[in-house]
Write a protein that holds these residues in place. Structure first.
Motif, PDB file in Angstrom:
ATOM      1  N   TRP A 188      18.658   3.823  12.152  1.00  0.00           N
ATOM      2  CA  TRP A 188      17.450   4.784  12.374  1.00  0.00           C
ATOM      3  C   TRP A 188      16.986   5.212  10.975  1.00  0.00           C
ATOM      4  CZ3 TRP A 188      15.918   9.587  10.722  1.00  0.00           C
ATOM      5  CH2 TRP A 188      15.047  10.358  11.706  1.00  0.00           C
ATOM      6  N   LEU A 189      18.222   5.536  10.045  1.00  0.00           N
ATOM      7  CA  LEU A 189      17.756   5.856   8.605  1.00  0.00           C
ATOM      8  C   LEU A 189      17.141   4.973   7.728  1.00  0.00           C
ATOM      9  CD1 LEU A 189      21.078   7.889   7.951  1.00  0.00           C
ATOM     10  CD2 LEU A 189      19.139   8.968   8.032  1.00  0.00           C
ATOM     11  N   PHE A 190      17.682   3.589   8.007  1.00  0.00           N
ATOM     12  CA  PHE A 190      17.145   2.344   7.356  1.00  0.00           C
ATOM     13  C   PHE A 190      15.541   2.329   7.760  1.00  0.00           C
ATOM     14  CE2 PHE A 190      15.956  -1.834   6.552  1.00  0.00           C
ATOM     15  CZ  PHE A 190      16.301  -2.044   5.117  1.00  0.00           C
ATOM     16  N   THR A 191      15.426   2.511   9.030  1.00  0.00           N
ATOM     17  CA  THR A 191      14.171   2.094   9.628  1.00  0.00           C
ATOM     18  C   THR A 191      12.869   3.205   9.029  1.00  0.00           C
ATOM     19  OG1 THR A 191      14.723   1.146  11.454  1.00  0.00           O
ATOM     20  CG2 THR A 191      12.588   2.083  11.615  1.00  0.00           C
ATOM     21  N   VAL A 192      13.553   4.571   8.823  1.00  0.00           N
ATOM     22  CA  VAL A 192      12.683   5.432   8.137  1.00  0.00           C
ATOM     23  C   VAL A 192      12.290   5.320   6.977  1.00  0.00           C
ATOM     24  CG1 VAL A 192      12.472   7.832   7.688  1.00  0.00           C
ATOM     25  CG2 VAL A 192      13.095   7.033  10.039  1.00  0.00           C
ATOM     26  N   ALA A 193      13.730   4.696   6.126  1.00  0.00           N
ATOM     27  CA  ALA A 193      13.381   4.465   4.671  1.00  0.00           C
ATOM     28  C   ALA A 193      12.640   3.459   4.360  1.00  0.00           C
ATOM     29  CB  ALA A 193      14.769   4.415   4.140  1.00  0.00           C
ATOM     30  N   ARG A 194      12.504   2.381   5.209  1.00  0.00           N
ATOM     31  CA  ARG A 194      11.738   1.160   5.000  1.00  0.00           C
ATOM     32  C   ARG A 194      10.406   1.510   5.167  1.00  0.00           C
ATOM     33  NH1 ARG A 194       9.774  -2.443   8.591  1.00  0.00           N
ATOM     34  NH2 ARG A 194       9.403  -4.430   8.164  1.00  0.00           N
ATOM     35  N   ARG A 195      10.184   2.221   6.361  1.00  0.00           N
ATOM     36  CA  ARG A 195       8.578   2.554   6.685  1.00  0.00           C
ATOM     37  C   ARG A 195       8.070   3.606   5.609  1.00  0.00           C
ATOM     38  NH1 ARG A 195       9.282   5.747  10.989  1.00  0.00           N
ATOM     39  NH2 ARG A 195       9.721   3.764  12.250  1.00  0.00           N
ATOM     40  N   ARG A 196       8.856   4.536   4.928  1.00  0.00           N
ATOM     41  CA  ARG A 196       8.205   5.461   3.873  1.00  0.00           C
ATOM     42  C   ARG A 196       8.038   4.516   2.574  1.00  0.00           C
ATOM     43  NH1 ARG A 196       9.269  10.459   5.614  1.00  0.00           N
ATOM     44  NH2 ARG A 196       9.169  10.790   7.950  1.00  0.00           N
ATOM     45  N   GLY A 197       8.909   3.600   2.451  1.00  0.00           N
ATOM     46  CA  GLY A 197       8.773   2.825   1.151  1.00  0.00           C
ATOM     47  C   GLY A 197       7.410   1.870   1.585  1.00  0.00           C
ATOM     48  N   LEU A 198       7.150   1.393   2.511  1.00  0.00           N
ATOM     49  CA  LEU A 198       5.982   0.554   2.684  1.00  0.00           C
ATOM     50  C   LEU A 198       4.508   1.474   2.547  1.00  0.00           C
ATOM     51  CD1 LEU A 198       7.033  -1.543   5.879  1.00  0.00           C
ATOM     52  CD2 LEU A 198       6.355  -2.317   3.731  1.00  0.00           C
ATOM     53  N   ASP A 199       4.712   2.636   3.064  1.00  0.00           N
ATOM     54  CA  ASP A 199       3.557   3.769   2.980  1.00  0.00           C
ATOM     55  C   ASP A 199       3.314   4.077   1.693  1.00  0.00           C
ATOM     56  OD1 ASP A 199       3.327   3.570   5.840  1.00  0.00           O
ATOM     57  OD2 ASP A 199       4.412   5.613   6.007  1.00  0.00           O
ATOM     58  N   ALA A 200       4.316   4.216   0.687  1.00  0.00           N
ATOM     59  CA  ALA A 200       4.191   4.686  -0.586  1.00  0.00           C
ATOM     60  C   ALA A 200       3.785   3.625  -1.511  1.00  0.00           C
ATOM     61  CB  ALA A 200       5.631   5.302  -1.108  1.00  0.00           C
TER      62      ALA A 200
ATOM     63  N   SER B 299      22.200  -0.333  -0.269  1.00  0.00           N
ATOM     64  CA  SER B 299      21.388  -1.167   0.139  1.00  0.00           C
ATOM     65  C   SER B 299      19.668  -1.367  -0.289  1.00  0.00           C
ATOM     66  CB  SER B 299      21.281  -1.224   1.707  1.00  0.00           C
ATOM     67  OG  SER B 299      22.610  -1.238   2.185  1.00  0.00           O
ATOM     68  N   LEU B 300      19.330   0.019  -0.219  1.00  0.00           N
ATOM     69  CA  LEU B 300      18.037   0.011  -1.119  1.00  0.00           C
ATOM     70  C   LEU B 300      17.828  -0.367  -2.448  1.00  0.00           C
ATOM     71  CD1 LEU B 300      16.669   3.290   0.823  1.00  0.00           C
ATOM     72  CD2 LEU B 300      15.923   0.727   1.314  1.00  0.00           C
ATOM     73  N   MET B 301      19.101  -0.214  -3.228  1.00  0.00           N
ATOM     74  CA  MET B 301      18.800  -0.719  -4.423  1.00  0.00           C
ATOM     75  C   MET B 301      18.636  -2.180  -4.725  1.00  0.00           C
ATOM     76  SD  MET B 301      19.351   1.796  -6.924  1.00  0.00           S
ATOM     77  CE  MET B 301      20.385   0.855  -8.062  1.00  0.00           C
ATOM     78  N   HIS B 302      19.129  -3.216  -3.744  1.00  0.00           N
ATOM     79  CA  HIS B 302      18.977  -4.341  -3.997  1.00  0.00           C
ATOM     80  C   HIS B 302      17.276  -4.397  -3.379  1.00  0.00           C
ATOM     81  CE1 HIS B 302      22.911  -5.847  -4.255  1.00  0.00           C
ATOM     82  NE2 HIS B 302      23.251  -4.804  -3.397  1.00  0.00           N
ATOM     83  N   VAL B 303      16.637  -3.769  -2.599  1.00  0.00           N
ATOM     84  CA  VAL B 303      15.553  -3.945  -2.216  1.00  0.00           C
ATOM     85  C   VAL B 303      14.435  -3.537  -3.131  1.00  0.00           C
ATOM     86  CG1 VAL B 303      13.798  -3.171  -0.278  1.00  0.00           C
ATOM     87  CG2 VAL B 303      16.052  -3.485   0.291  1.00  0.00           C
ATOM     88  N   THR B 304      14.820  -2.474  -3.873  1.00  0.00           N
ATOM     89  CA  THR B 304      13.835  -1.876  -4.913  1.00  0.00           C
ATOM     90  C   THR B 304      14.230  -2.666  -6.273  1.00  0.00           C
ATOM     91  OG1 THR B 304      15.474  -0.194  -5.496  1.00  0.00           O
ATOM     92  CG2 THR B 304      13.879   0.279  -3.879  1.00  0.00           C
ATOM     93  N   GLY B 305      14.829  -3.767  -6.286  1.00  0.00           N
ATOM     94  CA  GLY B 305      15.169  -4.480  -7.512  1.00  0.00           C
ATOM     95  C   GLY B 305      15.887  -3.416  -8.538  1.00  0.00           C
TER      96      GLY B 305
ATOM     97  N   PRO C  41      21.186  -4.244   9.749  1.00  0.00           N
ATOM     98  CA  PRO C  41      21.982  -3.822   8.822  1.00  0.00           C
ATOM     99  C   PRO C  41      22.130  -4.785   7.523  1.00  0.00           C
ATOM    100  CG  PRO C  41      23.419  -4.758  10.477  1.00  0.00           C
ATOM    101  CD  PRO C  41      21.982  -4.939  11.078  1.00  0.00           C
ATOM    102  N   VAL C  42      21.757  -4.191   6.437  1.00  0.00           N
ATOM    103  CA  VAL C  42      22.331  -4.975   5.150  1.00  0.00           C
ATOM    104  C   VAL C  42      23.734  -4.531   4.904  1.00  0.00           C
ATOM    105  CG1 VAL C  42      21.748  -4.888   2.782  1.00  0.00           C
ATOM    106  CG2 VAL C  42      19.644  -4.654   4.331  1.00  0.00           C
ATOM    107  N   GLN C  43      24.476  -5.347   4.710  1.00  0.00           N
ATOM    108  CA  GLN C  43      25.974  -5.205   4.652  1.00  0.00           C
ATOM    109  C   GLN C  43      26.189  -5.328   3.236  1.00  0.00           C
ATOM    110  OE1 GLN C  43      27.891  -4.033   6.705  1.00  0.00           O
ATOM    111  NE2 GLN C  43      26.634  -4.273   8.666  1.00  0.00           N
ATOM    112  N   PRO C  44      26.169  -4.084   2.360  1.00  0.00           N
ATOM    113  CA  PRO C  44      26.492  -4.259   0.931  1.00  0.00           C
ATOM    114  C   PRO C  44      28.076  -4.676   0.923  1.00  0.00           C
ATOM    115  CG  PRO C  44      26.191  -1.899   1.692  1.00  0.00           C
ATOM    116  CD  PRO C  44      25.898  -2.840   2.695  1.00  0.00           C
ATOM    117  N   GLY C  45      28.529  -5.256  -0.179  1.00  0.00           N
ATOM    118  CA  GLY C  45      29.908  -5.378  -0.421  1.00  0.00           C
ATOM    119  C   GLY C  45      30.672  -4.102  -0.652  1.00  0.00           C
ATOM    120  N   PRO C  46      31.898  -4.215  -0.530  1.00  0.00           N
ATOM    121  CA  PRO C  46      32.650  -3.097  -0.583  1.00  0.00           C
ATOM    122  C   PRO C  46      32.450  -2.118  -1.963  1.00  0.00           C
ATOM    123  CG  PRO C  46      33.993  -4.719  -0.780  1.00  0.00           C
ATOM    124  CD  PRO C  46      32.724  -5.559  -0.269  1.00  0.00           C
TER     125      PRO C  46
END
Length: 399
Positions: free
Chosen positions: A62-74, A23-29, A91-96
């Motif tokens: 929970w994991l996604f919220t932490v990852a998103r927060r750390r990404g914003l901080d960094a 999911s984060l691969m999409h967010v980080t381009g 939830p970001v629902q990545p395809g299978p």
């Protein structure tokens, strides 16, 4: 925290880490390194908080919220990127196929094999650097360097985050299966013969199961999953109470997991219907011949020799010829098996199982002096304490 709680924690992280990374691969381009760093931050936070606070009702969120927060901080200085992160909601629902892309990226042939394994464990399974280092009995610094170089290689070489095209898929799938198989082997019989801080065989089975769920029509994927499952089904009989290895002939088969054996057999049967035999299917079929026999005496050695002949046709190797010779011993006799072993002397002279097998055959043929020499050579070539103890016991060499 109890062992059961630790196991549950590991399962939860493993279940969600790969999806989070995809999911984060999409967010980080498509920035693989940044996505992987964010996942690791979230995993480390979970390992700190969950043992004391308990696993949350929605561990993925929970994991996604932490990852998103750390990404914003960094990344506060990168306004455009910050905006992207701020807009994403779980939830970001990545395809299978998203985790499938992740696996193929981690196992790209441009990366060294140790780096492929370390990256797969970290990104897809969610293991930390410390956990990988403990599992492979190496330093955290070594593992960290492997992962760092792999991420840099992915960026510098422009390795795409995608599933290979049809013209490349077969070769690349072989690479992925090899990584999972090597991971299983590393856990199944550690070169150091010590208890692992994590069960790598369980990680390998989970990865093979994930891959099978993503690629259900690939018979070799089913074959590898069946092979791992069959070996793990017999784990209860492999060691005695003192931790010593127990040979297959002497294992208590009532301790084998018959449900897992039946499940693996069904996988093999389904794969065989596709009429695309491969090395993993054949290896699994050989193990199934052992697993389905109610007693050692019931083993179908002629069928096993035939399966080894088929395996040698598809994937010839001296080690496979060695295993075929062992089957010949029981199907035909020790004299014929020894003749096959002698033909492998040059290729396997530094392989301890070659000399251990030869010692057994020489004993059966009434040549004890040569057998002891072969046992001693086998002992020199293995660093595994469990194997060393077994060799000494068989040879009557004492400790």
């Amino acid at each position: 925290m109890t062992d059961a709680s630790h196991d549950q924690l590991a399962r939860v992280i493993r279940q969600h880490a790969g999806r989070l990374a995809a999911s984060l691969m999409h967010v980080t381009g498509g920035d693989f390194a940044t996505a992987e760093d964010l996942v690791q931050d979230a995993v480390l936070a979970a390992l700190r908080h969950w043992p004391a606070e308990g696993i949350p009702e929605r561990p993925d969120a929970w994991l996604f919220t932490v990852a998103r927060r750390r990404g914003l901080d960094a990344l506060r200085r990168e306004a455009n990127y910050r905006t992207k992160l701020a807009q994403v909601r779980w939830p970001v629902q990545p395809g299978p196929d998203e985790r499938l892309r992740l696996i193929f990226t981690c196992c790209h042939p441009a990366l060294p094999r140790p780096a492929q394994i370390a990256l797969t464990l970290r990104v897809v399974c969610g293991l930390t650097t410390a956990q990988i280092a403990r599992a492979f009995l190496t330093s955290e610094a070594t593992v960290a360097r492997r992962i760092s170089r792999a991420k840099r290689k992915i960026t510098d070489a422009g390795i795409p985050y995608r599933i290979p095209g049809d013209d490349q898929l077969a070769a690349r799938l072989t690479e992925v299966l090899t990584v999972i198989y090597l991971l299983f082997n590393e856990g199944y019989l550690s070169t150091a013969g010590t208890a692992r801080s994590r069960d790598l065989t369980e990680d390998a089975e989970w990865l093979a199961g994930l891959l099978h769920g993503l690629m259900p029509n690939e018979p070799e994927v089913a074959g590898l999953l069946a092979l791992i499952r069959l070996h793990r089904a017999r784990a209860g009989g492999r060691f005695d109470p003192a931790g010593g290895l127990v040979l297959l002939e002497h294992q208590d088969r009532s301790r084998w997991d018959r449900e897992a054996i039946a499940d693996a057999t069904r996988l093999l049967t389904g794969a065989a219907r596709r009429r695309r035999p491969g090395p993993y299917q054949l290896q699994a079929a050989i193990v199934a011949c052992h697993a389905e026999a109610e007693r050692w005496q019931d083993t179908d050695w002629e069928q096993i020799v035939l399966l080894y002949d088929m395996l040698l046709h598809l994937a010839p190797s001296p080690v496979t010829r060695l295993h075929r010779a062992i089957a010949v011993r029981y199907a035909t006799g020790p004299r014929e098996a020894l003749a096959e072993l002698d033909a492998l002397a040059g290729e396997l002279r530094d392989y301890h199982l070659y000399h251990a097998t030869r010692a057994e055959l020489l004993r059966r043929l009434g040549r004890p002096g040569e057998a002891r020499a072969a046992d001693r050579r086998a002992l020199e070539l293995t660093a595994n304490p469990a194997e060393q103890a077994l060799l000494r016991q068989r040879a009557g060499l004492g400790s």
